[in-house]
Design a protein around this motif. Sequence first.
Motif, PDB file in Angstrom:
ATOM      1  N   VAL A  23       0.797  -1.168   0.037  1.00  0.00           N
ATOM      2  CA  VAL A  23      -0.064  -0.118  -0.020  1.00  0.00           C
ATOM      3  C   VAL A  23       0.885   1.033   0.101  1.00  0.00           C
ATOM      4  O   VAL A  23       0.623   2.267  -0.633  1.00  0.00           O
ATOM      5  N   LYS A  24       2.172   1.109   0.726  1.00  0.00           N
ATOM      6  CA  LYS A  24       2.775   2.397   0.553  1.00  0.00           C
ATOM      7  C   LYS A  24       3.472   2.702  -0.701  1.00  0.00           C
ATOM      8  O   LYS A  24       3.586   3.726  -1.226  1.00  0.00           O
ATOM      9  N   SER A  25       3.728   1.581  -1.421  1.00  0.00           N
ATOM     10  CA  SER A  25       4.167   1.686  -2.821  1.00  0.00           C
ATOM     11  C   SER A  25       3.260   2.358  -3.940  1.00  0.00           C
ATOM     12  O   SER A  25       3.351   3.198  -4.620  1.00  0.00           O
ATOM     13  N   THR A  26       2.084   1.836  -3.633  1.00  0.00           N
ATOM     14  CA  THR A  26       0.924   2.120  -4.082  1.00  0.00           C
ATOM     15  C   THR A  26       0.565   3.857  -3.980  1.00  0.00           C
ATOM     16  O   THR A  26       0.238   4.559  -4.720  1.00  0.00           O
ATOM     17  N   ARG A  27       0.781   4.431  -2.767  1.00  0.00           N
ATOM     18  CA  ARG A  27       0.582   5.698  -2.369  1.00  0.00           C
ATOM     19  C   ARG A  27       1.640   6.396  -3.087  1.00  0.00           C
ATOM     20  O   ARG A  27       1.313   7.721  -3.271  1.00  0.00           O
ATOM     21  N   LYS A  28       2.765   6.054  -3.095  1.00  0.00           N
ATOM     22  CA  LYS A  28       3.933   6.631  -3.629  1.00  0.00           C
ATOM     23  C   LYS A  28       3.438   7.093  -5.193  1.00  0.00           C
ATOM     24  O   LYS A  28       3.420   7.989  -5.621  1.00  0.00           O
ATOM     25  N   ILE A  29       3.082   6.002  -5.764  1.00  0.00           N
ATOM     26  CA  ILE A  29       2.513   6.044  -7.333  1.00  0.00           C
ATOM     27  C   ILE A  29       1.305   7.136  -7.303  1.00  0.00           C
ATOM     28  O   ILE A  29       1.352   8.073  -8.497  1.00  0.00           O
TER      29      ILE A  29
ATOM     30  N   MET B 198       1.233  10.485  -9.555  1.00  0.00           N
ATOM     31  CA  MET B 198       0.245  10.893 -10.699  1.00  0.00           C
ATOM     32  C   MET B 198      -0.557  11.993 -10.332  1.00  0.00           C
ATOM     33  O   MET B 198      -0.802  12.883 -11.247  1.00  0.00           O
ATOM     34  N   LYS B 199      -0.781  12.288  -9.096  1.00  0.00           N
ATOM     35  CA  LYS B 199      -1.307  13.558  -8.632  1.00  0.00           C
ATOM     36  C   LYS B 199      -0.617  15.053  -8.884  1.00  0.00           C
ATOM     37  O   LYS B 199      -1.210  16.011  -9.293  1.00  0.00           O
ATOM     38  N   MET B 200       0.451  14.872  -8.755  1.00  0.00           N
ATOM     39  CA  MET B 200       1.453  16.024  -9.002  1.00  0.00           C
ATOM     40  C   MET B 200       1.523  16.210 -10.637  1.00  0.00           C
ATOM     41  O   MET B 200       1.676  17.105 -10.850  1.00  0.00           O
ATOM     42  N   VAL B 201       1.877  15.103 -11.305  1.00  0.00           N
ATOM     43  CA  VAL B 201       2.121  15.129 -12.719  1.00  0.00           C
ATOM     44  C   VAL B 201       0.438  15.707 -13.370  1.00  0.00           C
ATOM     45  O   VAL B 201       0.618  16.592 -14.292  1.00  0.00           O
ATOM     46  N   ALA B 202      -0.533  15.400 -12.805  1.00  0.00           N
ATOM     47  CA  ALA B 202      -1.981  15.722 -13.211  1.00  0.00           C
ATOM     48  C   ALA B 202      -2.231  17.180 -13.269  1.00  0.00           C
ATOM     49  O   ALA B 202      -2.688  17.951 -13.806  1.00  0.00           O
ATOM     50  N   ALA B 203      -1.791  17.576 -11.726  1.00  0.00           N
ATOM     51  CA  ALA B 203      -1.910  19.043 -11.456  1.00  0.00           C
ATOM     52  C   ALA B 203      -0.935  19.847 -12.172  1.00  0.00           C
ATOM     53  O   ALA B 203      -1.419  21.166 -12.603  1.00  0.00           O
ATOM     54  N   SER B 204       0.166  19.574 -12.567  1.00  0.00           N
ATOM     55  CA  SER B 204       1.052  20.316 -13.574  1.00  0.00           C
ATOM     56  C   SER B 204       0.460  20.356 -14.849  1.00  0.00           C
ATOM     57  O   SER B 204       0.442  21.421 -15.593  1.00  0.00           O
ATOM     58  N   LYS B 205      -0.019  19.295 -15.399  1.00  0.00           N
ATOM     59  CA  LYS B 205      -0.657  19.259 -17.072  1.00  0.00           C
ATOM     60  C   LYS B 205      -2.083  19.941 -16.716  1.00  0.00           C
ATOM     61  O   LYS B 205      -2.457  20.687 -17.816  1.00  0.00           O
ATOM     62  N   LEU B 206      -2.901  19.993 -15.531  1.00  0.00           N
ATOM     63  CA  LEU B 206      -4.062  20.772 -15.515  1.00  0.00           C
ATOM     64  C   LEU B 206      -3.905  22.214 -15.773  1.00  0.00           C
ATOM     65  O   LEU B 206      -4.840  22.850 -16.496  1.00  0.00           O
ATOM     66  N   ARG B 207      -2.733  22.717 -15.095  1.00  0.00           N
ATOM     67  CA  ARG B 207      -2.655  24.188 -15.369  1.00  0.00           C
ATOM     68  C   ARG B 207      -2.390  24.676 -17.061  1.00  0.00           C
ATOM     69  O   ARG B 207      -3.061  25.469 -17.369  1.00  0.00           O
TER      70      ARG B 207
ATOM     71  N   THR C 240     -13.880  11.508 -25.344  1.00  0.00           N
ATOM     72  CA  THR C 240     -13.354  11.175 -24.060  1.00  0.00           C
ATOM     73  C   THR C 240     -11.756  11.047 -24.065  1.00  0.00           C
ATOM     74  O   THR C 240     -11.180  11.613 -24.946  1.00  0.00           O
ATOM     75  N   ALA C 241     -11.240  10.452 -22.955  1.00  0.00           N
ATOM     76  CA  ALA C 241      -9.841  10.225 -23.033  1.00  0.00           C
ATOM     77  C   ALA C 241      -9.436   8.947 -23.592  1.00  0.00           C
ATOM     78  O   ALA C 241     -10.149   7.908 -23.572  1.00  0.00           O
ATOM     79  N   ASP C 242      -8.072   8.763 -23.775  1.00  0.00           N
ATOM     80  CA  ASP C 242      -7.526   7.379 -24.106  1.00  0.00           C
ATOM     81  C   ASP C 242      -7.048   6.740 -22.914  1.00  0.00           C
ATOM     82  O   ASP C 242      -6.971   5.367 -22.851  1.00  0.00           O
ATOM     83  N   ARG C 243      -7.065   7.259 -21.687  1.00  0.00           N
ATOM     84  CA  ARG C 243      -6.647   6.861 -20.475  1.00  0.00           C
ATOM     85  C   ARG C 243      -7.634   6.853 -19.435  1.00  0.00           C
ATOM     86  O   ARG C 243      -8.545   7.756 -19.469  1.00  0.00           O
ATOM     87  N   GLY C 244      -7.483   5.883 -18.452  1.00  0.00           N
ATOM     88  CA  GLY C 244      -8.396   5.897 -17.399  1.00  0.00           C
ATOM     89  C   GLY C 244      -7.813   6.450 -16.035  1.00  0.00           C
ATOM     90  O   GLY C 244      -6.967   7.425 -15.968  1.00  0.00           O
ATOM     91  N   LEU C 245      -8.018   6.060 -14.955  1.00  0.00           N
ATOM     92  CA  LEU C 245      -7.646   6.446 -13.716  1.00  0.00           C
ATOM     93  C   LEU C 245      -8.115   7.956 -13.519  1.00  0.00           C
ATOM     94  O   LEU C 245      -7.150   8.800 -12.885  1.00  0.00           O
ATOM     95  N   ALA C 246      -9.256   8.263 -13.887  1.00  0.00           N
ATOM     96  CA  ALA C 246      -9.836   9.772 -13.749  1.00  0.00           C
ATOM     97  C   ALA C 246     -11.048   9.639 -13.191  1.00  0.00           C
ATOM     98  O   ALA C 246     -11.883  10.579 -13.493  1.00  0.00           O
TER      99      ALA C 246
ATOM    100  N   ALA D 202      -8.980  12.352  -8.385  1.00  0.00           N
ATOM    101  CA  ALA D 202      -9.107  10.633  -8.110  1.00  0.00           C
ATOM    102  C   ALA D 202      -7.879  10.374  -7.550  1.00  0.00           C
ATOM    103  O   ALA D 202      -7.977   9.692  -6.529  1.00  0.00           O
ATOM    104  N   MET D 203      -6.583  10.842  -7.885  1.00  0.00           N
ATOM    105  CA  MET D 203      -5.478  10.542  -7.398  1.00  0.00           C
ATOM    106  C   MET D 203      -5.317  10.931  -5.868  1.00  0.00           C
ATOM    107  O   MET D 203      -4.692  10.282  -5.018  1.00  0.00           O
ATOM    108  N   ASP D 204      -5.763  12.217  -5.761  1.00  0.00           N
ATOM    109  CA  ASP D 204      -5.748  12.805  -4.329  1.00  0.00           C
ATOM    110  C   ASP D 204      -6.653  11.877  -3.389  1.00  0.00           C
ATOM    111  O   ASP D 204      -6.151  11.599  -2.157  1.00  0.00           O
ATOM    112  N   ASN D 205      -7.534  11.503  -3.900  1.00  0.00           N
ATOM    113  CA  ASN D 205      -8.555  10.633  -2.895  1.00  0.00           C
ATOM    114  C   ASN D 205      -7.892   9.158  -2.734  1.00  0.00           C
ATOM    115  O   ASN D 205      -7.852   8.821  -1.691  1.00  0.00           O
ATOM    116  N   ALA D 206      -7.449   8.787  -3.814  1.00  0.00           N
ATOM    117  CA  ALA D 206      -6.701   7.426  -3.507  1.00  0.00           C
ATOM    118  C   ALA D 206      -5.404   7.491  -2.647  1.00  0.00           C
ATOM    119  O   ALA D 206      -5.144   6.696  -1.978  1.00  0.00           O
ATOM    120  N   THR D 207      -4.653   8.661  -2.557  1.00  0.00           N
ATOM    121  CA  THR D 207      -3.685   9.032  -1.768  1.00  0.00           C
ATOM    122  C   THR D 207      -3.911   8.965  -0.331  1.00  0.00           C
ATOM    123  O   THR D 207      -3.333   8.334   0.539  1.00  0.00           O
TER     124      THR D 207
END
Length: 293
Positions: free
Chosen positions: A14-20, A24-33, A85-91, A252-257
């Motif tokens: 679970v710690k490894s999943t939290r790191k991922i 992903m949250k930080m990357v999404a936040a950067s691309k969101l801007r 839509t998007a090509d990827r999920g986890l959103a 979604a990644m913030d909630n998962a973290t």
Amino acid sequence: MPSLKDLRGRINSVKSTRKITAAMKMVAASKLRRAQSAAEAARPYAQQMEAMLLRVAANVSGQPGAPRLLAGNGRDQVHLVIAITADRGLAGAFNSSVGRQARTLVRRLLAEGKTVKILPVGRKGRDFLRREFKDVQGDLLLGGRKGIEFAQAQLVADQVIAMFDEGKFDVATVVYNRFKSVISQVPTEMQLIPLPLPDQTAQEGGPPRAMYEYEPDEETILSRLLPRNLAVQLYRAMLESNAGFYGSQMTAMDNATRNAGEMINKLTLKYNRTRQANITKELIEIISGAEAV
């Protein structure tokens, strides 16, 4: 009851999943801007182009020489639904909300006796709609690119215009997620072909409209700008969808973290209790053995 080794393994997993998810949250936040800035910058141009076309089209609508992209072909039997839509999920529910909106529209048209064709833009929308509907046209994917470019929207617009010129549909409607905020994306339907004109009866009581003289004539202007407007409106919808995707993914990644952190706390508490129980059990066995001697 799981052993201490199993609990340690689950905690590390679970710690490894939290790191991922945190990365992903930080990357999404950067691309969101960047995506949000692009979507907001495209809105004024698309809105002004649409308003200008409506002013020009008001003088041409209903005339025999009106462009087909404006007046249509006189039929309303075959509908084309463009689902972005998007090509990827986890959103979160980002992709499924567009899929459900498009599915509701298709079902409503089918119930009215219409023939419906579906043009998905994005892998997730294609997979979602193919589960229920068979007449899904083409594969327009957006993966492998850093951002949405106008050339992609132009490619979709060219395919839509080619299908319309070949008589494959009568009405085209795009379904996409309109970006409202980081936590809110609104599923939206927008008719593209024929260009919807404002209700003339609703404007009769308002102030008189200004009269314009055009050079060249209205038909020439519309014949050039209507295909351009189609690409611009699709580009706007794709930018809105792209910004909404990163906003939904970041949430979604913030909630998962946070959920991963709560699970780690629960597993750590369970691990400590199990360890304490094992120590207590060993102490009791030692004491009982000593008393027996």
